[in-house]
Design a protein around this motif. Structure first.
Motif, PDB file in Angstrom:
ATOM      1  N   SER A  44     -26.184 -10.721  32.118  1.00  0.00           N
ATOM      2  CA  SER A  44     -26.093  -9.413  31.671  1.00  0.00           C
ATOM      3  C   SER A  44     -24.504  -9.512  31.916  1.00  0.00           C
ATOM      4  O   SER A  44     -23.644  -9.957  33.035  1.00  0.00           O
ATOM      5  N   CYS A  45     -23.703  -8.843  30.706  1.00  0.00           N
ATOM      6  CA  CYS A  45     -22.649  -9.829  30.710  1.00  0.00           C
ATOM      7  C   CYS A  45     -21.799  -7.991  31.784  1.00  0.00           C
ATOM      8  O   CYS A  45     -20.989  -8.151  32.741  1.00  0.00           O
ATOM      9  N   ARG A  46     -22.637  -7.178  32.218  1.00  0.00           N
ATOM     10  CA  ARG A  46     -22.053  -6.300  32.899  1.00  0.00           C
ATOM     11  C   ARG A  46     -21.952  -6.984  34.734  1.00  0.00           C
ATOM     12  O   ARG A  46     -21.304  -6.367  34.907  1.00  0.00           O
ATOM     13  N   SER A  47     -22.945  -7.481  35.165  1.00  0.00           N
ATOM     14  CA  SER A  47     -23.112  -8.358  36.265  1.00  0.00           C
ATOM     15  C   SER A  47     -21.650  -9.685  36.448  1.00  0.00           C
ATOM     16  O   SER A  47     -21.654  -9.849  37.250  1.00  0.00           O
ATOM     17  N   LEU A  48     -21.625 -10.543  35.594  1.00  0.00           N
ATOM     18  CA  LEU A  48     -20.333 -11.143  35.024  1.00  0.00           C
ATOM     19  C   LEU A  48     -19.458 -10.135  35.036  1.00  0.00           C
ATOM     20  O   LEU A  48     -18.561 -10.785  36.077  1.00  0.00           O
ATOM     21  N   GLU A  49     -19.195  -9.218  34.713  1.00  0.00           N
ATOM     22  CA  GLU A  49     -18.288  -9.204  35.283  1.00  0.00           C
ATOM     23  C   GLU A  49     -17.798  -8.329  36.380  1.00  0.00           C
ATOM     24  O   GLU A  49     -16.826  -8.333  36.957  1.00  0.00           O
ATOM     25  N   LYS A  50     -18.690  -7.534  36.580  1.00  0.00           N
ATOM     26  CA  LYS A  50     -18.764  -7.496  38.269  1.00  0.00           C
ATOM     27  C   LYS A  50     -18.121  -8.672  39.824  1.00  0.00           C
ATOM     28  O   LYS A  50     -17.025  -8.377  40.022  1.00  0.00           O
ATOM     29  N   ALA A  51     -19.057  -9.492  39.309  1.00  0.00           N
ATOM     30  CA  ALA A  51     -18.377 -10.502  40.185  1.00  0.00           C
ATOM     31  C   ALA A  51     -16.402 -11.185  39.219  1.00  0.00           C
ATOM     32  O   ALA A  51     -15.489 -11.456  40.395  1.00  0.00           O
ATOM     33  N   LEU A  52     -16.172 -10.948  38.336  1.00  0.00           N
ATOM     34  CA  LEU A  52     -15.072 -11.111  38.220  1.00  0.00           C
ATOM     35  C   LEU A  52     -14.430 -10.267  38.441  1.00  0.00           C
ATOM     36  O   LEU A  52     -13.335 -10.792  38.816  1.00  0.00           O
ATOM     37  N   LEU A  53     -14.396  -9.226  38.421  1.00  0.00           N
ATOM     38  CA  LEU A  53     -13.562  -7.788  39.152  1.00  0.00           C
ATOM     39  C   LEU A  53     -13.879  -8.071  40.896  1.00  0.00           C
ATOM     40  O   LEU A  53     -12.543  -7.889  41.309  1.00  0.00           O
TER      41      LEU A  53
END
Length: 217
Positions: A73-82
């Protein structure tokens, strides 16, 4: 400038998702490491993975944040990046657009450069769609310079996103010149070292994003 304060480690089994993640991470300007063994993971890292065994092998590392994402999920990826910046979302994301034959644009999350691009309206809309679908934020606002082709860009954005806040900004003095080298030096740091006269329209888009505009109803 990316305020990355924790190392990012990626461990992805799915090859298509791996290539997609690499593209996103590189566009974001985030430094990353590949996963090899648990002991190779730097102290304090954020590990993004779709592999259950990696998540399990790192469970003893109290200093490491593992974002296990079997759904890709791109939302989980963004969680990691943030998480590499010790943030969970943005109060405001502002898109600055310098219109013209080729559109130049930047995405700023609380004034931090997230994305930039040069292309057509379709490229801009693709990135707006990614932000809307994947990034956590409270407010999204698009600011478009008043130059040529601005009306076409405004129409395309409003036609697809009726409720999106769109502003028109006077483009006067938004493109860096040789008489403003001190300002260009400051923006050089904010824009990840992009050369001001090679990427002059990206600099203009950045200044448009930070300028006050008139809202399009």
């Amino acid at each position: 400038m990316v305020l990355q304060r924790r190392p990012l480690v990626i461990a992805i089994y799915d090859s298509k998702w791996f290539m997609r993640v690499l593209d996103i991470v590189k566009r974001r300007g985030i430094i990353f490491h590949h996963y090899y063994t648990p002991t190779d993971v730097p102290y304090g890292s954020v590990v993004y993975t779709d592999i259950e065994a990696v998540s399990r092998d790192l469970s003893h590392r109290g200093d490491v944040l593992v974002v296990y994402d079997p759904e890709k999920s791109c939302r989980s990826l963004e969680k990691a990046l943030l998480a590499t910046m010790y943030v969970t979302g943005f109060k405001s994301i502002i898109v600055g657009v310098d219109p013209g034959e080729s559109i130049s644009y930047v995405f700023l999350g609380d004034e931090i450069l997230l994305l930039y691009g040069i292309g057509g309206v379709g490229d801009l809309i693709r990135d707006v769609e990614y932000v809307l679908s994947c990034m956590p934020f409270k407010e999204l606002r698009v600011k478009i310079g008043s130059g040529s082709n601005s009306s076409d860009v405004i129409h395309a954005i409003k036609a697809k996103y009726r409720d999106l806040h769109v502003e028109v900004v006077d483009e006067y003095s938004t493109t860096p010149s040789k008489n403003r080298l001190e300002e260009a030096t400051y923006l050089y740091k904010k824009l990840r070292g992009l050369k001001p006269f090679r990427y002059r329209d990206i600099y203009a888009a950045y200044r448009i994003a930070l300028s006050k505009g008139v809202e399009v109803l």
